[in-house]
Structures are given as structure tokens and as C-alpha cells.
Design an enzyme around this catalytic site. Structure first.
Site, PDB file in Angstrom:
ATOM      1  N   HIS A 165       3.413   6.869  -6.810  1.00 56.22           N
ATOM      2  CA  HIS A 165       2.694   8.079  -7.218  1.00 56.22           C
ATOM      3  C   HIS A 165       3.614   9.306  -7.109  1.00 56.22           C
ATOM      4  CE1 HIS A 165      -1.612  10.081  -6.849  1.00 56.22           C
ATOM      5  NE2 HIS A 165      -1.068  10.284  -8.030  1.00 56.22           N
TER       6      HIS A 165
ATOM      7  N   HIS B 184       0.838  -1.208   0.000  1.00 56.63           N
ATOM      8  CA  HIS B 184       0.000   0.000   0.000  1.00 56.63           C
ATOM      9  C   HIS B 184       0.870   1.254   0.000  1.00 56.63           C
ATOM     10  CE1 HIS B 184      -3.605   2.406   1.248  1.00 56.63           C
ATOM     11  NE2 HIS B 184      -2.646   3.182   1.740  1.00 56.63           N
ATOM     12  N   GLU B 185       1.762   1.328   0.967  1.00 54.83           N
ATOM     13  CA  GLU B 185       2.595   2.534   1.072  1.00 54.83           C
ATOM     14  C   GLU B 185       3.504   2.673  -0.142  1.00 54.83           C
ATOM     15  OE1 GLU B 185       1.662   4.649   3.060  1.00 54.83           O
ATOM     16  OE2 GLU B 185       0.454   3.371   4.358  1.00 54.83           O
TER      17      GLU B 185
ATOM     18  N   HIS C 139       1.721   4.505  -2.868  1.00 51.81           N
ATOM     19  CA  HIS C 139       1.843   5.966  -2.696  1.00 51.81           C
ATOM     20  C   HIS C 139       3.217   6.430  -3.172  1.00 51.81           C
ATOM     21  CE1 HIS C 139      -1.855   6.727  -0.564  1.00 51.81           C
ATOM     22  NE2 HIS C 139      -1.543   5.965   0.473  1.00 51.81           N
TER      23      HIS C 139
HETATM   24 ZN   LIG Z   1      -2.766   5.242   2.027  1.00 61.95          ZN
END
Ligand SMILES: [Zn+2]
Length: 671
Positions: free
Chosen positions: A467, A460-461, A464
Site C-alpha cells: 500500500h 499481512h505486514e 501494508h
Molecule cells: Zn495491519
């Protein structure tokens, strides 16, 4: 010489961590704030008519030094705090808030932006410049640039007070988490798997204790609640966990929550909105409170039905153990784990040796390589803490970013997991490459073994981080994760899907001692268990999101705890499930404005991530190069350069419904 202010001649212009002393931050902030003020004064002092370069470009560059100092400091204050850093946080909160109000209250500056806005169609702006101008103007208007006199002054006061309250809330929570532990005797360790015992001993050692302890850190208390057969201990630990910030001591967050909600409502009223939620949701993809409520309720009913059916099964297991009475909140995880082992025969403790942190790091990097051609090479520190590791990220030999991973729980780190950019990508004033940090709270071990949930958090991290690292825009204002709040979780939640691609774990999930791949039946059972207990998880989440929304969608409640109870009553909250974050611990909502009336965003994003991953499934390949290229072009590199809805439509060709999400969570049968 203040290392924060000198040129960084380090490799990749990393902050020279070894040279930075805590005492440097205060003076560096003073210099950086003064420089930013002087730069902005120079913009407004110009007698030239406003144009894009002398106003917006100049504004984009005005806070360069402040961004640099803040990038280092705010990462440290979250990931590795100490008394000096906490004291500086308290000092800085009102200073930074005053500065940002000063900028957005600057009438001369706003006049120049407004002039540009009025003449926007004649300025020959490209799409990105038009978007940046639009967002700057919106930021000023939403900050009160159209207010005058007493109203403008009151708004500044309210915002600065809110910033202080947010910091207090966060520090209270940290103090509460640090302050509580429960010592475990040898007899209390019976039934706990080795990794929980090791983590509990490590937590004891960190407190200079001889034996094992349970703390309120999520990565320790959750497995304790899952595995400890001692109901009394589970109850004690659980009650301490949910009482954080509500103990009637100096760290009580309840009054802070009430005051925060009242001030937010006042802020929205001053700006002409019916409620804080109306104000907050305006720039989001969802746009209105009713759109949020509608989404949450479409998910709530099937989730609740699933959870209630599960509760009946777990309660029967409790009774079979000879315990009378209803299933309680401290029983859920324990019986759910037993049921998981019985029905899915999936033993978390047996699984973990295959999910070492190193193996899962290799997996997350390998996926990024196959999707986007990124390569990762570990580099030497020093970084800001001995546990931090760093990688240079390249593509076809060209430097892309520096990626830092700070993975282990420690007392100086706030709880949770997050991604922050110590430096953001931009092209204005030179090709600035990002430094991106992933911070997690995994229990340290030799080696560090993850649960499947931990591995998901890691992915998940890292979503990010992609991104930020793949961002390709000119203006820092719209770089990387600077997108609508309910869009920002799309890349991160989407990346979790690659952990479920069988070939990824087949390749990377290897036993840390033997190097053997995960047994095939274990892998199948693991992937089949993906929808297990999603009724519980969804109820935990949606109830928190609804309480957050209703806190902000009408008049501020005088007693938020009472309001919370009313919302849960109205929802028909199942007895043995509590909110994922109750009000006195709801850091997302109360430590700042980030997720206030925005906690729903995770689910909004999940609707999209389920649908976005389906694009790869439809292409017949989880690493389909064309879909990956579209994902990078329209989402991962685009930052906030266009409206979120427009970006999603370009990537996917259509907007998603909730069906992919309900299917992904296994809630469709109950719908
Ligand atoms: Zn998040």
C-alpha cells in the site's frame, strides 16, 4: 556535523544509519521544528491572497525536514529502543503535540484554508487537490480551529496530556514485558517441541541465563501455552501475561487508562460531539458507533455459539486427563492444539521446517511479482540494526521503493508487528520514492522457522508495505496508508489470502534442510485447518473491540476495569476465553489515538478483504491480471485520494455483507 540534517548521498537516499548517533536526534528535532515553524510563518506572512499553491502546496512542504527526522526516529524508538531513545520519546511527546496544536490553532493559517474552502468550486482544482483541501479543512476543524479563548487553550492542554499518557502506557508495557520471565528446568521442557525449546533457550541467553526461560513475548508464550503439558506452569505464565500493566507497581497502567478515557471524553465534548466514539468515527467508513456495534454483534453471536461448542469438547479432554473442574483460560490453547492434532493431524512442529523465513519471504515477493510485476533485489546495509535486511523494489527496471525487513524479537523492540514508512511516496516537489519497513517479532533461530500464524503476519505486514510502495499520489498528506482507519487493514488482510492459494505453498514451502516440498497431505490438512478454532479467535477479538467501543461511546468510566467486566458480562463472554488485549495491555487503544474506538476496524476490513478476494475467485485465477490491475489502480495506488467507500465501489462494483467473512471463518453453520 549532524548526519540527520546533511544531504543523504547514500544509495536511494537512505538514512546514513552508521553516521547517525543518538545524540543527533534532539538537536535535529529542534532544527526541524524551527524550520517548520519558519515555513509556516512565511505562509501566513504572505500578503498575496490565498491560493492553492501558496497555502496548501506550501503547507505540504513546510515539514519536509521534520518528516525526515521523525521517519527515522519513530521507527527506531519502536523497533530498537534504548534509554537515550526512550528519554527523547518522553521529551518529544509534549513538544510534538505542542507543535501540531500550534499549527491547527493557527488562526491566520486556518483563515487562508477557509478562504480556499469557501471558493473551492472556482479554483480549478483537480480531484486530488479538492480532496486534499477538504481533508486539511476537516483536520483543522476537528482539531478545534473553530474554538476560541479558554476552550481552545483547554483543548491544547488535553491533547498534550493525552500524548504524554500514551507514551507512559507504552513504556510501562515494555517494562512489564522485559521484567518478567520464568526459568524452566530440564524437566519443564518435556513435551515442548524443539522450536519452543530453542526459542526459550535463546530468550534465556539474551538475559545472560544458563537455561531456558519463558518470557511474555507473544511468539514465545503462545507456543508455550499450546504445548506445555504442565498445567501449573501454564497457569503461572498465563497469569503473568494477562497481568501486564496491572501489577500495582510503578508500571501500572490502570490509572493511566482511566485518565486517558476521561480526557478523550472532554476533548470530544469541547468539539461538540456526544462522545469520543462519535468524534472518532465521523471520518471513518463506519461513520457511527451504532454501525460498529451492529457489525460486531452480527459476528458475535455465531462466534460465541461456535466457541461454546468448542469449549465443551476441550473441557471433556481436560477431564479425560483426570483433571477436575472447568476449562480455564490457560488450558484452551493446550487442548485446542491436542484436538487440532487429533482431528486435523496437523503438527505445528512438523510444519515449521517447511516455513522458513527465507522461503516465506520468497513467497511474499513472488506473489507481488505475479500480481503487480514487482521485482526484489537484496541490497547491502548498513541499516539501523544488524538483523535488518533490505531490498530494492523495481518494476520493468524502474526504481519503485526500498523495502526493509526487521523480523526478529529482541528486548529493544516493542511487541507485535507493524509496517511503517521511513519515507512516504509523493510527487509534489520531486518524485519521492518510499522507504518502507516491516517489523515483526519472530523468535530468532538458525534458521528462523515460522509457524503458519507467523507466516500470515509476514504477509499481512507486507500487504501494508505494498500500500505504501505502490502509492501513486501527488500529496504526501494522502499517500499510501493515509486512509480511513477502518479501510487501512484491507490491503494487509487481503494479502494474507495469497498464503492460502495452494500453488503458493506448493512452490515455496520447502523443507529448509532437504529442499523437499511440503508433503501433499500436510498441505491439504494445513489449508483445511484454516477455519480451525475461529470461534475462539473471533470471540477474543470481538470482545476486545466491544470493550474499546463501549469505553468511548458514552461517559468516560471512572473505573475502566469495572466497565470492562460489565461489557463482558453483557456479551456473555465464554468462561475460558479472555479478551485478546485486556485494558492494561491494550496498546492499540491506549498508546495513542490510532485505534481508540477503532479496534473494530480489523473486522470491518475483514468483511471487505473476504469480499475483495472473492473477486479473484470469481475471475477463476488468484493472480488474474485484470482484477490485480483494478486492485492496484483503485486501492493500492490511490491512498486517501478518494473516500474509502468510493474506492471500494470502483474496485468491486458493490459493497460487501458479513457473509463472506462468516464463511471464511467457518462460522456460517453456527449462524
Ligand atoms: Zn495491519
Amino acid at each position: 556535523m549532524n548526519a540527520l540534517l546533511s544531504d543523504w548521498t547514500t544509495a536511494f537516499s537512505l538514512p546514513p544509519f552508521a553516521q547517525i548517533a543518538d545524540a543527533d536526534f534532539g538537536p535535529a528535532f529542534d532544527v526541524a521544528l524551527a524550520e517548520a515553524r519558519a515555513n509556516i510563518a512565511a505562509i501566513t506572512a504572505s500578503t498575496d491572497p490565498a491560493d492553492f499553491a501558496n497555502t496548501i502546496d506550501a503547507l505540504e512542504q513546510a515539514e519536509a525536514l521534520l518528516d525526515r527526522v521523525s521517519g527515522v526516529f519513530y521507527n527506531l524508538s519502536g523497533a530498537d529502543s534504548n534509554e537515550a531513545r526512550e528519554a527523547l520519546m518522553r521529551d518529544l511527546a509534549p513538544k510534538m503535540s505542542a507543535f501540531s496544536s500550534e499549527v491547527t490553532n493557527n488562526k491566520a493559517l486556518f483563515a487562508r484554508i477557509e478562504n480556499l474552502w469557501q471558493a473551492r468550486d472556482d479554483l480549478g482544482l483537480n480531484d486530488e487537490q479538492m480532496r486534499v483541501l477538504t481533508l486539511y479543512r476537516r483536520m483543522f476543524v476537528r482539531s478545534g480551529a473553530l474554538l476560541e479563548g479558554a476552550e481552545a487553550a483547554r483543548l491544547t492542554e488535553v491533547k498534550s496530556h493525552l500524548a504524554v499518557l500514551g507514551t507512559q502506557f507504552s513504556q510501562n508495557l515494555l517494562a512489564e514485558e522485559r521484567g518478567w520471565f520464568m526459568a524452566l528446568s530440564d524437566a519443564d521442557l518435556v513435551g515442548l517441541p524443539d522450536f519452543v525449546i530453542a526459542a526459550a533457550r535463546a530468550a534465556g541467553a539474551e538475559r545472560d541465563m544458563q537455561g531456558a526461560v519463558v518470557t511474555l513475548n507473544r511468539s514465545l508464550i503462545v507456543p508455550f501455552l499450546q504445548f506445555s503439558p504442565r498445567r501449573g506452569l501454564r497457569q503461572r505464565a498465563y497469569e503473568a501475561w494477562v497481568a501486564r500493566g496491572a501489577n500495582g507497581n510503578a508500571h501500572d497502567n490502570r490509572a493511566i487508562a482511566a485518565e486517558t478515557l476521561a480526557l478523550r471524553q472532554e476533548r470530544a465534548k469541547l468539539l461538540g460531539y456526544a462522545s469520543f466514539a462519535d468524534f472518532k468515527l465521523e471520518p471513518e467508513m463506519a461513520k457511527t458507533p451504532s454501525a460498529v456495534r451492529d457489525l460486531l454483534m452480527r459476528v458475535w453471536e455465531p462466534a460465541k455459539r461456535t466457541a461454546e461448542a468448542d469449549a465443551a469438547v476441550l473441557e471433556a479432554m481436560l477431564h479425560a486427563d483426570g483433571i477436575e473442574g472447568p476449562l480455564e483460560a490457560w488450558d484452551w490453547r493446550y487442548y485446542s492444539e491436542k484436538r487440532r492434532q487429533a482431528e486435523h493431524d496437523l503438527d505445528e512442529a512438523a510444519l515449521k521446517p517447511y516455513l522458513s523465513l527465507d522461503a516465506m519471504l520468497a513467497a511474499q515477493f513472488d506473489c507481488a511479482n505475479r500480481l503487480f510485476g514487482l521485482e526484489f533485489r537484496e541490497i547491502d546495509g548498513p541499516f539501523y540494526h544488524g538483523d535488518v535486511r533490505g531490498w530494492e523494489v523495481t518494476r520493468k527496471g524502474a526504481h519503485v521503493a526500498v523495502f526493509l525487513g526487521d523480523y526478529f524479537a529482541r528486548g529493544s523492540k516493542r511487541s507485535g508487528a507493524w509496517c511503517s514508512a521511513m519515507r512516504s511516496q509523493k510527487k509534489l516537489g520531486g518524485d519521492v520514492r518510499p522507504i518502507v519497513v516491516n517489523v515483526c517479532n519472530f523468535a530468532k533461530g538458525e534458521p528462523c522457522l515460522l509457524s503458519y500464524d507467523d507466516a500470515r503476519t509476514l504477509f499481512h505486514e507486507f500487504g501494508h508495505a505494498l500500500h505504501q510502495m505502490l502509492s501513486d499520489v501527488t500529496y504526501g498528506f494522502i499517500s499510501g496508508t493515509s486512509v480511513a482507519r477502518d479501510f487501512v487493514e484491507l490491503p494487509s488482510q487481503l494479502y494474507e489470502h495469497w498464503l492460502e492459494v495452494p500453488q503458493v505453498l506448493e512452490k515455496h514451502a520447502r523443507h529448509w534442510q532437504t529442499g523437499e516440498p511440503m508433503p501433499k497431505d500436510m498441505l491439504e490438512r494445513l489449508l483445511a485447518a484454516g477455519t480451525y478454532d475461529q470461534g475462539f479467535a473471533t470471540v477474543e477479538f470481538v470482545s476486545s473491540a466491544m470493550v474499546d467501543l463501549e469505553f468511548h461511546a458514552g461517559p468516560a468510566p471512572a473505573d475502566p476495569i469495572q466497565k470492562q467486566a460489565e461489557v463482558l458480562e453483557w456479551l456473555g463472554m465464554p468462561r475460558a476465553i479472555r479478551m485478546r488485549h485486556a485494558t492494561p495491555q491494550f496498546a492499540h487503544v491506549f498508546t495513542g489515538d490510532g485505534y481508540s474506538s477503532g479496534y473494530y476496524s480489523y473486522m470491518w476490513s475483514e468483511v471487505m478483504d473476504a469480499d475483495a478476494f472473492a473477486a479473484f475467485e470469481e475471475a477463476g485465477d488468484a493472480f488474474d491480471p485484470e482484477v490485480a490491475a483494478r486492485l492496484e489502480r483503485f486501492i493500492l495506488s490511490a491512498g486517501g485520494s478518494q473516500d474509502a467507500e468510493a474506492l471500494y465501489l470502483k474496485f468491486r462494483g458493490k459493497m460487501p455483507g458479513v457473509e463472506a467473512l462468516l464463511k471464511g471463518r467457518g462460522l456460517l453453520d453456527a449462524a
